[in-house]
Design a protein around this motif. Structure first.
Motif, PDB file in Angstrom:
ATOM      1  N   LEU A  64       9.139  -0.989  -9.164  1.00  0.00           N
ATOM      2  CA  LEU A  64       7.765  -0.482  -9.269  1.00  0.00           C
ATOM      3  C   LEU A  64       6.935  -1.334 -10.232  1.00  0.00           C
ATOM      4  O   LEU A  64       5.755  -1.605  -9.979  1.00  0.00           O
ATOM      5  CB  LEU A  64       7.788   0.971  -9.735  1.00  0.00           C
ATOM      6  CG  LEU A  64       8.422   1.994  -8.786  1.00  0.00           C
ATOM      7  CD1 LEU A  64       8.509   3.348  -9.456  1.00  0.00           C
ATOM      8  CD2 LEU A  64       7.612   2.089  -7.506  1.00  0.00           C
ATOM      9  N   LEU A  65       7.544  -1.746 -11.322  1.00  0.00           N
ATOM     10  CA  LEU A  65       6.853  -2.575 -12.304  1.00  0.00           C
ATOM     11  C   LEU A  65       6.448  -3.912 -11.687  1.00  0.00           C
ATOM     12  O   LEU A  65       5.295  -4.351 -11.820  1.00  0.00           O
ATOM     13  CB  LEU A  65       7.756  -2.791 -13.517  1.00  0.00           C
ATOM     14  CG  LEU A  65       7.172  -3.627 -14.665  1.00  0.00           C
ATOM     15  CD1 LEU A  65       5.929  -2.962 -15.238  1.00  0.00           C
ATOM     16  CD2 LEU A  65       8.219  -3.834 -15.763  1.00  0.00           C
ATOM     17  N   ARG A  66       7.395  -4.569 -11.007  1.00  0.00           N
ATOM     18  CA  ARG A  66       7.099  -5.869 -10.391  1.00  0.00           C
ATOM     19  C   ARG A  66       6.060  -5.736  -9.285  1.00  0.00           C
ATOM     20  O   ARG A  66       5.159  -6.569  -9.149  1.00  0.00           O
ATOM     21  CB  ARG A  66       8.392  -6.476  -9.843  1.00  0.00           C
ATOM     22  CG  ARG A  66       9.352  -6.947 -10.934  1.00  0.00           C
ATOM     23  CD  ARG A  66      10.772  -7.014 -10.433  1.00  0.00           C
ATOM     24  NE  ARG A  66      10.882  -7.762  -9.188  1.00  0.00           N
ATOM     25  CZ  ARG A  66      11.793  -7.517  -8.244  1.00  0.00           C
ATOM     26  NH1 ARG A  66      12.661  -6.534  -8.419  1.00  0.00           N
ATOM     27  NH2 ARG A  66      11.837  -8.253  -7.157  1.00  0.00           N
ATOM     28  N   TYR A  93       0.805  -1.223   0.000  1.00  0.00           N
ATOM     29  CA  TYR A  93       0.000   0.000   0.000  1.00  0.00           C
ATOM     30  C   TYR A  93       0.836   1.269   0.000  1.00  0.00           C
ATOM     31  O   TYR A  93       0.411   2.296  -0.510  1.00  0.00           O
ATOM     32  CB  TYR A  93      -0.939   0.018   1.204  1.00  0.00           C
ATOM     33  CG  TYR A  93      -2.147  -0.865   1.017  1.00  0.00           C
ATOM     34  CD1 TYR A  93      -3.281  -0.405   0.364  1.00  0.00           C
ATOM     35  CD2 TYR A  93      -2.150  -2.181   1.485  1.00  0.00           C
ATOM     36  CE1 TYR A  93      -4.389  -1.217   0.186  1.00  0.00           C
ATOM     37  CE2 TYR A  93      -3.248  -3.001   1.305  1.00  0.00           C
ATOM     38  CZ  TYR A  93      -4.365  -2.518   0.659  1.00  0.00           C
ATOM     39  OH  TYR A  93      -5.453  -3.329   0.476  1.00  0.00           O
ATOM     40  N   SER A 142       3.701  -3.534  -9.058  1.00  0.00           N
ATOM     41  CA  SER A 142       2.390  -3.301  -9.676  1.00  0.00           C
ATOM     42  C   SER A 142       1.771  -4.599 -10.177  1.00  0.00           C
ATOM     43  O   SER A 142       0.561  -4.824 -10.022  1.00  0.00           O
ATOM     44  CB  SER A 142       2.533  -2.315 -10.837  1.00  0.00           C
ATOM     45  OG  SER A 142       3.026  -1.074 -10.392  1.00  0.00           O
ATOM     46  N   VAL A 143       2.585  -5.458 -10.765  1.00  0.00           N
ATOM     47  CA  VAL A 143       2.090  -6.741 -11.264  1.00  0.00           C
ATOM     48  C   VAL A 143       1.612  -7.617 -10.105  1.00  0.00           C
ATOM     49  O   VAL A 143       0.536  -8.220 -10.159  1.00  0.00           O
ATOM     50  CB  VAL A 143       3.184  -7.463 -12.081  1.00  0.00           C
ATOM     51  CG1 VAL A 143       2.743  -8.882 -12.428  1.00  0.00           C
ATOM     52  CG2 VAL A 143       3.496  -6.687 -13.351  1.00  0.00           C
ATOM     53  N   ASN A 182       0.678  -6.651  -7.055  1.00  0.00           N
ATOM     54  CA  ASN A 182      -0.527  -6.053  -6.476  1.00  0.00           C
ATOM     55  C   ASN A 182      -1.755  -6.359  -7.340  1.00  0.00           C
ATOM     56  O   ASN A 182      -2.839  -6.668  -6.827  1.00  0.00           O
ATOM     57  CB  ASN A 182      -0.361  -4.541  -6.351  1.00  0.00           C
ATOM     58  CG  ASN A 182       0.209  -4.129  -5.006  1.00  0.00           C
ATOM     59  OD1 ASN A 182       0.613  -4.975  -4.208  1.00  0.00           O
ATOM     60  ND2 ASN A 182       0.246  -2.840  -4.745  1.00  0.00           N
ATOM     61  N   GLY A 183      -1.597  -6.269  -8.660  1.00  0.00           N
ATOM     62  CA  GLY A 183      -2.712  -6.574  -9.554  1.00  0.00           C
ATOM     63  C   GLY A 183      -3.173  -8.009  -9.421  1.00  0.00           C
ATOM     64  O   GLY A 183      -4.380  -8.291  -9.411  1.00  0.00           O
TER      65      GLY A 183
END
Length: 245
Positions: free
Chosen positions: A218-220, A31, A222-223, A225-226
């Motif tokens: 950040l990319l990893r 978060y 985000s994936v 979390n999605g």
């Protein structure tokens, strides 16, 4: 409920990569986070809250994005903990449970039973003390070793018993366990879970540019979390796991 911790390892610091302080849910969803940029200078300490140490200021900063007066609960380990931090969080209606180092118990250490006294009572023995001014409770519990926990909202009443192997009796036995211990071990682990999921499909990177490491993180994140949000929503609509992606 939220957990705070380090993102690059629980017991052993990772020599490579970036250190990230993270606030995660029990499910592993990230978060909020803060990238550690090294030791701060005196000029950078203007916004620091005195008397809650460096780890306490990390916790305090990561709670600034929480909505006010929502009765959130935080769980974190002894690197971040101090009595002053729990008092500060309580003033903002943020409740917390954390493990504690003996050198951060202030005068409470003199009021608690010694390790020798606890061992005489046997495994599962506990003792506690409450600060009359702030209401912060410090609980001392004997498992394999003595564990210290602090909280600004729960006390020392008994929770569910713990199952442990007894070498002496050569069988499993049940020992008493304070509620503060039960709740702490139920809700801790979100940061470690997120860290494990990030490491499962790590992006191969050969760059030495620091900003690219941050971008890939950040990319990893985000994936992951999605994926976790997708699982949560599919479970909410009662879709069987075998039919989920």
């Amino acid at each position: 409920s939220w957990e705070l911790g380090e993102k690059n390892g629980r017991k052993k610091t990772n020599k490579w990569g970036i250190k990230v302080w993270a606030r995660c849910e029990r499910s592993g969803i990230l978060y909020d986070f803060e990238i550690y940029t090294g030791r701060k200078t005196k000029a950078d300490d203007v916004d620091e809250v005195p008397d809650i140490l460096m780890g306490g200021n990390v916790v305090y900063r990561l709670t600034r994005t929480l909505k006010k007066d929502q009765n959130y609960k935080l769980y974190f380990d002894n690197f971040f903990s101090s009595i002053n931090l729990l008092v500060l969080l309580k003033k903002e209606n943020i409740w917390a449970i954390c493990t504690a180092r003996q050198d951060r118990l202030a005068g409470a250490k003199k009021q608690l039973s010694t390790v020798k006294e606890l061992k005489k009572k046997g495994r599962g023995a506990a003792d506690y003390v409450v600060d009359s001014n702030s209401g912060v409770t410090i609980v001392q519990w004997l498992d394999n070793n003595v564990v210290h926990l602090m909280s600004n909202f729960t006390g020392s009443d008994l929770g569910t018993q713990a199952k442990r192997w007894s070498k002496k009796e050569k069988k499993f036995i049940h020992i008493n366990r304070p509620r503060i211990v039960v709740e702490f071990y139920i809700y801790m682990g979100g940061v470690d879970l997120m860290d494990m999921l990030l490491a499962t499909y790590r992006i191969r990177q050969r760059t030495i540019k620091n900003y690219m490491h941050i971008f890939y993180y950040l990319l990893r994140a985000s994936v992951v979390n999605g994926c976790l949000l997708y699982r949560r929503h599919q479970d909410q609509v009662m879709k069987p796991r075998k039919h989920q992606l």
